[in-house]
Design an enzyme around this catalytic site. Structure first.
Site, PDB file in Angstrom:
ATOM      1  N   ASP A 156       0.865  -1.175   0.000  1.00 22.08           N
ATOM      2  CA  ASP A 156       0.000   0.000   0.000  1.00 22.08           C
ATOM      3  C   ASP A 156       0.907   1.232   0.000  1.00 22.08           C
ATOM      4  O   ASP A 156       1.097   1.916   1.005  1.00 22.08           O
ATOM      5  CB  ASP A 156      -0.894  -0.017   1.249  1.00 22.08           C
ATOM      6  CG  ASP A 156      -1.775   1.220   1.324  1.00 22.08           C
ATOM      7  OD1 ASP A 156      -2.321   1.478   2.432  1.00 22.08           O
ATOM      8  OD2 ASP A 156      -1.887   1.945   0.318  1.00 22.08           O
ATOM      9  N   ASP A 159       3.349   6.457  -5.107  1.00 23.18           N
ATOM     10  CA  ASP A 159       3.596   6.169  -6.530  1.00 23.18           C
ATOM     11  C   ASP A 159       5.024   5.689  -6.791  1.00 23.18           C
ATOM     12  O   ASP A 159       5.888   5.823  -5.928  1.00 23.18           O
ATOM     13  CB  ASP A 159       3.335   7.442  -7.352  1.00 23.18           C
ATOM     14  CG  ASP A 159       1.864   7.875  -7.283  1.00 23.18           C
ATOM     15  OD1 ASP A 159       1.596   9.078  -7.403  1.00 23.18           O
ATOM     16  OD2 ASP A 159       1.005   6.986  -7.076  1.00 23.18           O
TER      17      ASP A 159
END
Ligand code: SAM
Length: 278
Positions: A156, A159
């Site tokens: 998680d 970018d």
């Protein structure tokens, strides 16, 4: 709200998302610019280096999809590794499953967790669960010396740039695959096929070079850059993707987004996405 300012994030050069906000804090940690806002429409908004990470209003969509889908796909998950997830939402959802006995959460930036604990209690509420071990380390380094330790690895992350970049490399995927037990599954957020198609293609190329079976699934978190993709990667070749419907029914958990129809439907891909990941 009194002194309203506008927060905008551009997902491409000329398209993005805009909120009416009241700034709460903004400072640079060792790793990134952390900012928190009160928004008129979405509750609290956390950004890192100017990118939307979570809003109180729609975080449930992303956190449901990056956790419950792999948890019900795995036949018997007990030990989970979360890399990133500093807001706590992924850990909160994983820990709702009594079948999960242990979670290692490896978040590089302690400041993100501090801000989440203080300002995002609905997301960070499970960070003191006795099954959770929280480490402030680089996930890239963490997996280097782990062998067959985890049933599920959830990435998680931010970018594929700056501190997040190392979590999208072939070397990292190879080390993560070695850290999976037999029957293990890795899932990552694999970016927006609409706003950053080149990232999505690149990620899938590398995942497919490392994992024998990779499945893409989709969801849509409104505050994220358009529709969102996830990579579901299997340590061993997997012909048919399991969905443990009996455990889903026995656990009888209430989800605001995920359900067995969403589970099955999430793998139905738009044609332009199929082309991207071919
Ligand atoms: N759901 C969000 C998304 O899809 O963009 C991500 C939320 S979470 C806040 C992203 C976390 O990844 C951040 O807290 C960041 O510090 C963490 N992170 C980035 N690179 C990392 C690394 N190499 N190791 C561990 N955590 C990392």
């Amino acid at each position: 709200m009194t002194n309203q300012v506008i927060y905008s994030e551009f997902h491409t050069k000329s398209f993005g998302v805009t909120f009416k906000v009241e700034p709460i804090l903004s400072y640079k940690s060792k790793f990134q610019q952390i900012a928190l806002y009160d928004t008129e429409s979405h509750g609290k908004l956390l950004t890192l280096d100017g990118c939307v990470m979570v809003t109180e209003k729609d975080e449930f969509i992303y956190h449901d999809m990056i956790t419950h889908l792999p948890i019900y796909t795995h036949t018997n998950p007990k030990k989970v590794l979360i890399i990133g997830g500093g807001d706590g939402g992924t850990a909160r959802e994983v820990l709702r499953h009594s079948s999960i006995k242990s979670v290692d959460m490896v978040e590089i930036d302690e400041e993100v967790v501090k801000v989440a604990r203080e300002y995002l209690p609905t997301m960070s509420c499970s960070l003191d669960d006795e099954r959770l071990n929280l480490y402030f380390e680089d996930g890239v380094e963490w997996v280097k010396n782990k062998v067959e330790e985890y049933d599920i690895i959830i990435i998680d992350s931010t970018d594929p740039v700056d501190i997040g970049e190392g979590l999208f490399t072939k070397e990292f995927y190879t080390n993560a695959k070695n850290a999976l037990k037999e029957g293990g599954i890795l899932v990552n957020q694999s970016e927006s096929p609409f706003c950053t198609p080149e990232w999505v293609s690149n990620i899938y190329k590398k995942l497919n070079e490392v994992f024998p079976t990779v499945k893409t699934y989709m969801s849509n978190t409104p505050s994220y850059p358009a529709i969102w993709s996830f990579g579901l990667c299997f340590k061993e070749e997997t012909k048919s993707i399991n969905f443990d419907e009996s455990r889903y029914k026995d656990e009888n958990l209430e989800f605001d987004y995920y359900n067995c129809d969403i589970h099955k439907g999430a793998f139905a891909l738009p044609s332009f996405v199929k082309k991207l990941i071919k």
